[in-house]
Design an enzyme around this catalytic site. Structure first.
Site, PDB file in Angstrom:
ATOM      1  N   CYS A 304      -9.934  37.032 -18.186  1.00 48.38           N
ATOM      2  CA  CYS A 304      -8.710  37.810 -17.944  1.00 48.38           C
ATOM      3  C   CYS A 304      -8.908  39.278 -18.322  1.00 48.38           C
ATOM      4  O   CYS A 304      -8.180  40.139 -17.843  1.00 48.38           O
ATOM      5  CB  CYS A 304      -7.537  37.193 -18.688  1.00 48.38           C
ATOM      6  SG  CYS A 304      -7.879  36.913 -20.431  1.00 48.38           S
ATOM      7  N   GLU A 483      -1.506  37.243 -30.070  1.00 54.00           N
ATOM      8  CA  GLU A 483      -2.164  36.287 -30.961  1.00 54.00           C
ATOM      9  C   GLU A 483      -3.353  36.995 -31.604  1.00 54.00           C
ATOM     10  O   GLU A 483      -3.697  38.107 -31.237  1.00 54.00           O
ATOM     11  CB  GLU A 483      -2.570  35.022 -30.187  1.00 54.00           C
ATOM     12  CG  GLU A 483      -1.336  34.241 -29.710  1.00 54.00           C
ATOM     13  CD  GLU A 483      -1.650  32.890 -29.056  1.00 54.00           C
ATOM     14  OE1 GLU A 483      -2.729  32.339 -29.291  1.00 54.00           O
ATOM     15  OE2 GLU A 483      -0.789  32.401 -28.307  1.00 54.00           O
TER      16      GLU A 483
HETATM   17  O1  TXE Z   1      -4.369  28.691 -13.718  1.00 57.94           O
HETATM   18  P1  TXE Z   1      -3.070  27.930 -14.052  1.00 57.94           P
HETATM   19  P2  TXE Z   1      -5.451  28.245 -12.686  1.00 57.94           P
HETATM   20  C1  TXE Z   1      -5.455  33.205 -13.451  1.00 57.94           C
HETATM   21  C2  TXE Z   1      -6.425  33.564 -12.380  1.00 57.94           C
HETATM   22  C3  TXE Z   1      -6.560  32.314 -11.618  1.00 57.94           C
HETATM   23  C4  TXE Z   1      -5.134  31.840 -11.649  1.00 57.94           C
HETATM   24  C5  TXE Z   1      -4.979  30.415 -11.389  1.00 57.94           C
HETATM   25  O2  TXE Z   1      -5.874  34.565 -11.576  1.00 57.94           O
HETATM   26  O3  TXE Z   1      -7.016  32.506 -10.328  1.00 57.94           O
HETATM   27  O4  TXE Z   1      -4.706  32.162 -12.955  1.00 57.94           O
HETATM   28  O5  TXE Z   1      -5.869  29.657 -12.213  1.00 57.94           O
HETATM   29  C6  TXE Z   1      -1.711  24.401 -16.626  1.00 57.94           C
HETATM   30  N1  TXE Z   1       3.361  23.770 -16.524  1.00 57.94           N
HETATM   31  N2  TXE Z   1      -6.059  32.810 -14.687  1.00 57.94           N
HETATM   32  O6  TXE Z   1      -4.951  27.564 -11.473  1.00 57.94           O
HETATM   33  O7  TXE Z   1      -2.642  27.114 -12.906  1.00 57.94           O
HETATM   34  C7  TXE Z   1      -3.023  24.060 -15.953  1.00 57.94           C
HETATM   35  O8  TXE Z   1      -3.172  22.663 -15.828  1.00 57.94           O
HETATM   36  C8  TXE Z   1       2.516  23.748 -17.570  1.00 57.94           C
HETATM   37  C9  TXE Z   1      -5.975  33.740 -15.755  1.00 57.94           C
HETATM   38  O9  TXE Z   1      -6.431  27.490 -13.492  1.00 57.94           O
HETATM   39  O10 TXE Z   1      -2.151  28.932 -14.620  1.00 57.94           O
HETATM   40  C10 TXE Z   1      -4.008  24.685 -16.929  1.00 57.94           C
HETATM   41  O11 TXE Z   1      -4.181  23.847 -18.061  1.00 57.94           O
HETATM   42  N3  TXE Z   1       1.189  23.936 -17.436  1.00 57.94           N
HETATM   43  C11 TXE Z   1      -6.280  33.128 -17.043  1.00 57.94           C
HETATM   44  C12 TXE Z   1      -3.283  25.976 -17.335  1.00 57.94           C
HETATM   45  O12 TXE Z   1      -1.898  25.720 -17.084  1.00 57.94           O
HETATM   46  C13 TXE Z   1       0.705  24.166 -16.203  1.00 57.94           C
HETATM   47  C14 TXE Z   1      -7.353  32.135 -17.053  1.00 57.94           C
HETATM   48  C15 TXE Z   1      -3.706  27.219 -16.552  1.00 57.94           C
HETATM   49  O13 TXE Z   1      -3.599  26.912 -15.170  1.00 57.94           O
HETATM   50  C16 TXE Z   1       1.549  24.211 -15.076  1.00 57.94           C
HETATM   51  C17 TXE Z   1      -7.300  31.226 -15.941  1.00 57.94           C
HETATM   52  C18 TXE Z   1       2.934  24.005 -15.271  1.00 57.94           C
HETATM   53  N4  TXE Z   1       3.799  24.032 -14.263  1.00 57.94           N
HETATM   54  C19 TXE Z   1      -6.678  31.608 -14.795  1.00 57.94           C
HETATM   55  N5  TXE Z   1       0.787  24.461 -13.991  1.00 57.94           N
HETATM   56  C20 TXE Z   1      -6.397  34.050 -18.219  1.00 57.94           C
HETATM   57  N6  TXE Z   1      -5.462  34.961 -18.390  1.00 57.94           N
HETATM   58  O14 TXE Z   1      -7.290  33.885 -19.044  1.00 57.94           O
HETATM   59  C21 TXE Z   1      -0.487  24.574 -14.410  1.00 57.94           C
HETATM   60  N7  TXE Z   1      -0.540  24.388 -15.753  1.00 57.94           N
END
Ligand code: TXE
Length: 502
Positions: A304, A483
């Site tokens: 990120c 955090e």
């Molecule tokens: O993230 P998700 P994804 C960004 C990055 C990436 C996009 C999607 O742009 O392309 O997010 O990635 C859980 N209620 N980042 O699909 O979906 C999910 O199971 C509760 C930035 O992996 O946001 C996982 O454990 N939880 C980021 C977690 O949320 C839910 C790093 C993250 O998934 C949920 C990764 C819901 N409704 C991706 N839906 C960073 N800032 O570090 C999903 N999850």
């Protein structure tokens, strides 16, 4: 090849893809026992570099989450009343155990995520060790405030555990980001229900195994695997979960916030970024090029904090961009499990396709691809992998979709600027505000520009240099709350002020 069988519960069918390493199937950890989802549903765990099935995990639902929350609630009274030293000792023991298994855990992380095993060995796993050690020390040495009132009264503030925390983590730095939440939550006397990303669940399962081996009291740490909109959502919506720490995408963060707000849960959201790298003409050019390339392409651009929007002062624009392209070309995608590989696969084929779509958008909008922009041709099984070449795009409007939306892959856009004012304007004109890095030898400018950047963190002449005591988090659409250090200890506790009349 057998991978850490000791860390994962056994009695398991082996994975089905021929030639894939033998990884026992993942299970939930609920109330001190490993178990499958109640309805037996599972999800595949895929190695993205070879598109092969590694193992399965439970596809948990609301009933599994309910059981985990009940276990955490039951464990809370004893754990919250335990001695600080007991909790800190457990965290230190976890750190030692992770350190002893560094090689095995790094391999798991690499297989699961596609990241180079060298990166997991040098960064992911050592930083997970550091997080557990740091919060063990932080809770041992924590202080609270005292506000004397001119001899009339004395205020002092206690920090009390909150209850059950839901910890939801993404796929990019799986063990590292999980440890960043688990360590302070347990240190402050809370119990937890953790849900790692369904794309990268292996090291979380290993951590559960370590906590079990170390004799952590049943129910203090619970692990529930599953999809976000099922297991994740059920954690956030559960009335007995008193706080949620979430790292992930901005759109998901908005859903988490909407579900948590009516129950007034403590909430920390670490979301996406589109971080600017500002390069001034007076910088140390070689260092700035290396720093910008690292910020753009580390972990295949899937951090990120990655700097994917590179702003360069016009007099050095051409020289800088040419050197950046050379750095990008030097990062050749290869087998993540080869110790010599520095640039691995993306987390999944679907994510690689998303990255490719942004590059197609850039082409449509007049962007000039200076390198990359395609999947490399790799031999053997790797030909099926989710690889994408480091990509540098010139000539795009800084307001274009590719230049302003989070791609979360190895794609950077470069943009010239003419003066400090314009640099700050371009840096700040995105919806995100997580991190920025700026490169200059002018100290006054470093202070001046840093103060104007709408960003939770600013690095000057460096990138991703982390001190675990400092506040970590973003503004605008990059999240809510901070955090790190005392900020984590505060988030994972409730303050109670006591006023004594003298
Ligand atoms: O993230 P998700 P994804 C960004 C990055 C990436 C996009 C999607 O742009 O392309 O997010 O990635 C859980 N209620 N980042 O699909 O979906 C999910 O199971 C509760 C930035 O992996 O946001 C996982 O454990 N939880 C980021 C977690 O949320 C839910 C790093 C993250 O998934 C949920 C990764 C819901 N409704 C991706 N839906 C960073 N800032 O570090 C999903 N999850």
């Amino acid at each position: 090849m057998t991978v850490v069988p000791s860390l994962v519960p056994s009695a398991t069918p082996r994975s089905k893809t021929p030639g894939a390493p033998a990884i026992p199937r993942g299970q939930n950890l609920i109330g001190g026992g490993f178990c499958d989802a109640r309805d037996g549903a599972t999800l595949p765990v895929i190695d993205p570099a070879r598109d092969r099935l590694l193992t399965t995990i439970p596809a948990s639902g609301a009933a599994d989450v309910d059981a985990a929350v009940a276990a955490a609630r039951d464990a809370f009274p004893a754990w919250s009343a335990s001695a600080t030293a007991e909790r800190a000792d457990l965290l230190d023991a976890v750190a030692d155990a992770i350190e002893r298994r560094l090689g095995e855990l790094a391999l798991l992380e690499s297989l699961d995520n596609g990241k180079p095993v060298s990166l997991a060995r040098a960064v992911d796993i050592p930083r997970a060790v550091a997080n557990f050690r740091f919060f063990a020390g932080a809770v041992r040495h924590q202080q609270t405030a005292c506000h004397p009132m001119d001899g009339d009264a004395l205020n002092y503030t206690l920090r009390r555990p909150v209850g059950v925390f839901g910890l939801i983590t993404p796929w990019n730095l799986p063990l590292y980001l999980l440890s960043w939440k688990v360590a302070p939550a347990l240190a402050m006397g809370n119990t937890v229900v953790a849900k790692p990303s369904e794309l990268t669940p292996l090291t979380a399962t290993a951590l559960a195994g370590i906590l079990q081996e170390l004799g952590a009291p049943a129910g203090v740490f619970n692990l529930v695997h599953g999809r976000g909109h099922e297991a994740g959502q059920a954690i956030v919506e559960h009335p007995d979960v008193r706080g949620v720490s979430f790292t992930g995408g901005t759109a998901t963060g908005a859903r988490v916030a909407a579900a948590a707000a009516p129950m007034f849960k403590k909430l920390s959201l670490e979301l996406g970024g589109k971080n600017p790298t500002l390069v001034f003409a007076d910088c140390e050019l070689d260092e700035a090029v290396r720093g910008a390339a690292r910020a753009g392409f580390a972990n295949q651009g899937q951090i990120c904090l990655c700097g994917s929007r590179i702003l360069v002062e016009r007099p050095i624009y051409r020289r800088f961009v040419d050197a950046l392209v050379e750095e990008a070309r030097a990062r050749t995608p290869g087998d993540p499990q080869d110790p010599a590989t520095g640039f691995g696969a993306l987390v999944s084929a679907a994510h690689r396709d998303k990255v490719a779509r942004y590059v197609a958008l850039a082409r449509r909008d007049g962007g000039v691809l200076l390198c990359g922009g395609r999947a490399p041709e790799l031999p053997g099984e790797l030909a099926r992998g989710a690889f994408y070449e480091p990509t540098v795009i010139d000539g795009l409007s800084p307001a274009s979709e590719t230049a302003t939306e989070e791609i979360f892959g190895p794609v950077v856009t470069v943009h010239p600027f003419d003066d400090e004012r314009e640099a700050v304007r371009l840096a700040n004109c995105v919806r995100y505000g997580l991190a920025a890095s700026l490169w200059t030898r002018d100290l006054a400018r470093a202070h001046r520009v840093s103060a104007q950047l709408a960003s939770g963190m600013v690095w000057v002449n460096t990138w991703l240099l982390r001190d675990l005591r400092v506040p970590f988090g973003g503004m605008k659409d990059s999240g809510v709350g901070r955090e790190g250090g005392r900020f984590s200890l505060e988030f994972f506790s409730e303050s109670r002020n006591i006023c004594i009349k003298l």
